[in-house]
Design a protein around this motif. Sequence first.
Motif, PDB file in Angstrom:
ATOM      1  N   ARG A 120      -7.280  -9.872  -5.575  1.00 26.45           N
ATOM      2  CA  ARG A 120      -8.424 -10.739  -5.978  1.00 26.45           C
ATOM      3  C   ARG A 120      -8.367 -10.941  -7.524  1.00 26.45           C
ATOM      4  NH1 ARG A 120     -12.578  -8.479  -7.105  1.00 26.45           N
ATOM      5  NH2 ARG A 120     -12.568  -6.504  -5.674  1.00 26.45           N
ATOM      6  N   THR A 121      -8.136  -9.861  -8.308  1.00 30.49           N
ATOM      7  CA  THR A 121      -8.228 -10.064  -9.818  1.00 30.49           C
ATOM      8  C   THR A 121      -7.007 -10.729 -10.369  1.00 30.49           C
ATOM      9  OG1 THR A 121      -7.509  -7.838 -10.134  1.00 30.49           O
ATOM     10  CG2 THR A 121      -9.917  -8.198  -9.880  1.00 30.49           C
ATOM     11  N   ASP A 176      -6.207  -5.024  -2.297  1.00 28.88           N
ATOM     12  CA  ASP A 176      -7.075  -6.258  -2.062  1.00 28.88           C
ATOM     13  C   ASP A 176      -7.690  -6.442  -3.495  1.00 28.88           C
ATOM     14  OD1 ASP A 176      -6.546  -6.520   0.559  1.00 28.88           O
ATOM     15  OD2 ASP A 176      -8.382  -5.728   1.264  1.00 28.88           O
ATOM     16  N   ASP A 177      -8.386  -5.479  -4.163  1.00 31.33           N
ATOM     17  CA  ASP A 177      -8.841  -5.911  -5.640  1.00 31.33           C
ATOM     18  C   ASP A 177      -7.788  -6.202  -6.509  1.00 31.33           C
ATOM     19  OD1 ASP A 177     -11.381  -4.887  -4.731  1.00 31.33           O
ATOM     20  OD2 ASP A 177     -11.198  -2.913  -5.530  1.00 31.33           O
ATOM     21  N   SER A 219      -5.140   2.557  -1.393  1.00 29.19           N
ATOM     22  CA  SER A 219      -5.798   2.100  -0.193  1.00 29.19           C
ATOM     23  C   SER A 219      -5.585   0.641  -0.136  1.00 29.19           C
ATOM     24  CB  SER A 219      -7.221   2.526  -0.221  1.00 29.19           C
ATOM     25  OG  SER A 219      -7.894   1.858  -1.278  1.00 29.19           O
ATOM     26  N   ARG A 220      -6.131   0.269   1.095  1.00 29.06           N
ATOM     27  CA  ARG A 220      -6.096  -1.156   1.274  1.00 29.06           C
ATOM     28  C   ARG A 220      -7.223  -1.964   0.474  1.00 29.06           C
ATOM     29  NH1 ARG A 220      -4.136  -4.754   5.310  1.00 29.06           N
ATOM     30  NH2 ARG A 220      -5.184  -6.841   5.063  1.00 29.06           N
ATOM     31  N   SER A 221      -8.399  -1.383   0.123  1.00 32.15           N
ATOM     32  CA  SER A 221      -9.188  -2.021  -0.618  1.00 32.15           C
ATOM     33  C   SER A 221      -8.819  -2.053  -2.306  1.00 32.15           C
ATOM     34  CB  SER A 221     -10.620  -1.117  -0.875  1.00 32.15           C
ATOM     35  OG  SER A 221     -10.465   0.067  -1.288  1.00 32.15           O
ATOM     36  N   ALA A 222      -8.042  -1.027  -2.485  1.00 29.97           N
ATOM     37  CA  ALA A 222      -7.385  -1.125  -4.039  1.00 29.97           C
ATOM     38  C   ALA A 222      -6.515  -2.168  -4.257  1.00 29.97           C
ATOM     39  CB  ALA A 222      -6.786   0.270  -4.234  1.00 29.97           C
ATOM     40  N   MET A 246       0.944  -1.218  -0.082  1.00 29.57           N
ATOM     41  CA  MET A 246       0.105   0.231  -0.064  1.00 29.57           C
ATOM     42  C   MET A 246       0.794   1.211  -0.075  1.00 29.57           C
ATOM     43  SD  MET A 246      -2.769  -1.135   2.928  1.00 29.57           S
ATOM     44  CE  MET A 246      -3.125   0.422   3.304  1.00 29.57           C
TER      45      MET A 246
END
Length: 70
Positions: free
Chosen positions: A41-42, A37-38, A32-35, A26
């Motif tokens: 995941r992808t 994580d995305d 961000s953490r969610s970015a 990060m």
Amino acid sequence: MASPPPAVLHADAAPTLDLLTVPQVMARLQLSRSAVDDLLRTGQLASITLGRARRVPADFIHTRLEQDAA
């Protein structure tokens, strides 16, 4: 005559792999953490799981950034 410990014999045999935690990724990518994580995941960001800990190879990040810059 005592032989050297195995770690000394194999110190140059295998290169070390620099593994980053998600917070380190990060910070390096300024995401961000969610970015992050995305991306994980992808499959856009490679990672390995060690127990419950996820690690991202640092060289993969450098390679990926160089490819995107070109």
